[in-house]
Design a protein around this motif. Structure first.
Motif, PDB file in Angstrom:
ATOM      1  N   ARG A  71       0.832  -1.207   0.000  1.00 15.61           N
ATOM      2  CA  ARG A  71       0.000   0.000   0.000  1.00 15.61           C
ATOM      3  C   ARG A  71       0.864   1.253   0.000  1.00 15.61           C
ATOM      4  N   ALA A  92      -8.876  -4.722   5.350  1.00 15.97           N
ATOM      5  CA  ALA A  92      -9.749  -3.950   6.235  1.00 15.97           C
ATOM      6  C   ALA A  92      -8.925  -3.119   7.211  1.00 15.97           C
ATOM      7  N   LEU A 127      -5.977  -2.011   6.880  1.00 20.45           N
ATOM      8  CA  LEU A 127      -5.176  -1.009   6.193  1.00 20.45           C
ATOM      9  C   LEU A 127      -6.018   0.113   5.598  1.00 20.45           C
ATOM     10  N   GLY A 128      -7.317   0.094   5.855  1.00 20.65           N
ATOM     11  CA  GLY A 128      -8.182   1.156   5.375  1.00 20.65           C
ATOM     12  C   GLY A 128      -8.573   1.033   3.919  1.00 20.65           C
ATOM     13  N   LEU A 129      -8.267  -0.107   3.307  1.00 17.70           N
ATOM     14  CA  LEU A 129      -8.629  -0.323   1.908  1.00 17.70           C
ATOM     15  C   LEU A 129     -10.010  -0.946   1.785  1.00 17.70           C
ATOM     16  N   GLY A 130     -10.419  -1.655   2.832  1.00 22.89           N
ATOM     17  CA  GLY A 130     -11.711  -2.341   2.814  1.00 22.89           C
ATOM     18  C   GLY A 130     -11.597  -3.738   2.260  1.00 22.89           C
ATOM     19  N   ARG A 153      -9.106   9.457  -0.653  1.00 22.18           N
ATOM     20  CA  ARG A 153     -10.436   9.082  -1.142  1.00 22.18           C
ATOM     21  C   ARG A 153     -10.360   8.799  -2.627  1.00 22.18           C
ATOM     22  N   GLY A 202      -2.518   8.882   5.230  1.00 23.97           N
ATOM     23  CA  GLY A 202      -3.656   7.990   5.110  1.00 23.97           C
ATOM     24  C   GLY A 202      -4.024   7.711   3.663  1.00 23.97           C
ATOM     25  N   VAL A 203      -4.958   6.778   3.496  1.00 20.94           N
ATOM     26  CA  VAL A 203      -5.396   6.381   2.165  1.00 20.94           C
ATOM     27  C   VAL A 203      -6.287   7.471   1.591  1.00 20.94           C
ATOM     28  N   GLU A 247       1.628   6.279   4.868  1.00 23.57           N
ATOM     29  CA  GLU A 247       1.636   5.939   6.291  1.00 23.57           C
ATOM     30  C   GLU A 247       1.449   7.178   7.172  1.00 23.57           C
TER      31      GLU A 247
END
Length: 528
Positions: free
Chosen positions: A175, A226, A228-231, A194, A191-192, A188
């Motif tokens: 990521r 999940a 890692l905020g990617l879903g 949008r 954040g990821v 890092e």
């Protein structure tokens, strides 16, 4: 109060505290010796009481017995009573009839080495807590990097709690590296981003990140996405063949669809040893596709990594040396007490986003003065010296000795699969190469007698019910621990039993006896 008086007060405070002796220091070994003897005696007594692979009891009855003993054990008898309870109520992977999971019987030498670690309790987050263990872990990881095919001088890694943590680390670095390069951001930190409406790889800054893994990949891939905020929806399942091996054509098509939809292929996860059949994805082809689409390649070799110990089976992992990161578990096909996971990256510079500086653990001036730190290599802070037992095992048996254990388990699985194929009431799930297991596991099912006038769907439902129930019967009666899974797809008829053979001392006769017990349980369930 004087210093002498304070010391006397502390001594008086500790005098009535039972079991307060410490395991370290000059007197630690002497304090441990009688306790270790007590534990060994209790382990033997518990195993005799168990009398097989698992205690003959229902879950409710076992829970009641555990609660009673836990409530009654007090003082000096607690260690012996609770150890005997644990031994009696454990599934014993050293028993030939315990063959459900990637749950290995640990080597005695590894357990003895692990006792030394428990007694000394080094923590790997700073040099001053683990001077020798820090060096040993570094040396072990260099050896493991060479085993995988990496250049030890360029690779990096760390000991982990297992494949789940290793997979999380691999996908975190994927990521940060791939999405970071596409967006020009330090993921890092920021954040990821949008997802936007970008199309194609040329507009990757607004693309939705995607992870591609086979439909038979470990569930920890979705869990990592999940976290890692990617879903979890970011994970695209890729179709598998009849051996549960990822199809190269399906992977290529999935990557093409990502590009067409304006999605960013962040990572490809190739599995080297699925939990059900030991299937190994086409690693070299996965590496070529990852390079073509700019994706990170992570190889989950938690199970199949053990094949690297065997001259005969190592070629199955051809291409693993091209992966950006790899996970290995020596508490599977390496006969170590859990945990003994290893995470490796091919290039140490790709580890950058995990680097951490904590002034109370790894101040820069200490490192400049020659005091190394492993803190920035792990997701954890306090961390056991799990490298020690692996290092002792490797130096005791060598790769050749461990490879013989791997080969013995593979041959045992081949013999077991052939016995299933020859039995009129058992059905072997198709395996690669003349019905032989890839590693040490295979799937099969008990075939109930046909019912007159029953539809194919009804027969499939009945087969699922009988196979699920016969496994529970074996557990309840303490006769065997057999795995249960389901084949990919929809509808009835997908339940399968599983044998995972990790005890190199098990004989073919004992495997045949286990299969006979499965058949007997199936007949009993049909009658019931």
């Amino acid at each position: 109060m004087t210093t002498e008086a304070l010391g006397a007060a502390v001594e008086e405070l500790l005098r009535p505290v039972i079991g307060a002796a410490l395991s370290g220091g000059a007197g630690g070994a002497a304090a441990l010796e009688p306790l270790v003897r007590e534990v060994l005696a209790a382990l033997a007594e518990g195993a005799v009481r168990r009398g097989g692979p698992v205690a003959a009891a229902s879950p409710a009855d076992l829970a009641g017995g555990v609660a009673d003993t836990f409530g009654a054990a007090r003082g000096t008898e607690a260690l012996g009573r609770l150890t005997e309870l644990l031994a009696h109520g454990s599934a014993d992977p050293a028993d030939p009839a315990c063959a459900a999971h990637l749950h290995c019987p640990p080597l005695a030498v590894a357990v003895a080495a692990d006792l030394a670690v428990s007694a000394l309790n080094p923590s790997q987050d700073s040099w001053d807590q683990a001077p020798a263990a820090t060096v040993l872990e570094t040396l072990l990881l260099e050896e493991m990097a060479g085993l995988v095919g990496y250049d030890p001088a360029e690779a990096a890694g760390v000991l982990t709690s297992g494949g789940t943590e290793s997979n999380l680390m691999g996908l975190m670095l994927a990521r940060d590296r791939v999405l970071g390069a596409a967006t020009g951001r330090q993921i890092e930190l920021t954040g990821v981003p949008r997802a936007g409406a970008g199309v194609g790889l040329g507009s990757a800054a607004g693309a939705r990140p995607r992870i591609l893994a086979s439909a038979a990949a470990h569930f920890s891939v979705q869990r990592a996405a999940a976290l890692l905020g990617l879903g979890e929806d970011a994970v695209i399942p890729v179709a598998v063949d009849s051996q549960l091996r990822m199809k190269t054509g399906a992977l290529t098509a999935a990557l093409e669809r990502c590009v067409e939809r304006g999605q960013l292929p962040v990572a490809i996860v190739a599995t080297a040893g699925t939990t059900d059949t030991g299937a190994i994805d086409p690693l070299r082809e996965c590496a070529e596709l990852a390079a073509r689409y700019g994706a990170w390649l992570h190889v989950d070799a938690a199970y199949g990594g053990g094949a690297l110990l065997s001259d005969r089976l190592a070629p199955l992992l051809d291409g693993i040396e091209l992966a950006d990161s790899v996970s290995l578990d020596w508490h599977k096909l390496g006969w170590q007490p859990a945990a003994a996971g290893i995470f490796l990256v091919r290039k140490s510079e790709t580890y950058a986003s995990l680097a951490r500086r904590a002034v109370y653990l790894n101040p820069a001036d200490d490192e400049e003065a020659g005091y190394p730190s492993l803190l920035g290599l792990s997701l954890r802070t306090t961390r056991r010296a799990d490298a020690f037992k692996i290092a002792v095992t490797l130096r005791t048996l060598g790769r050749e000795g461990l490879g013989r254990l791997v080969d013995a388990c593979h041959e045992l699985a081949v013999a077991g699969a052939r016995a299933v194929a020859a039995h009129p009431r058992l059905e072997l799930h198709g395996q690669a190469g003349a019905g032989e297991p890839v590693l040490t596991a295979f799937l099969f099912r008990y075939v109930p007698a046909a019912s007159a006038g029953a539809s194919a769907d009804a027969e499939a439902v009945r087969a699922d019910e009988v196979n699920a129930a016969l496994r529970r019967r074996l557990l309840r009666e303490g006769g065997a621990v057999v795995g249960r899974t389901e084949l990919p797809g929809e509808g009835p008829g997908r339940v399968r039993l599983k044998l995972t053979l990790l005890n190199p001392h098990t004989t073919v006769v004992e495997v045949e006896r286990l299969l006979a017990a499965v058949v007997a349980a199936g007949v009993a369930e049909e009658s019931a």
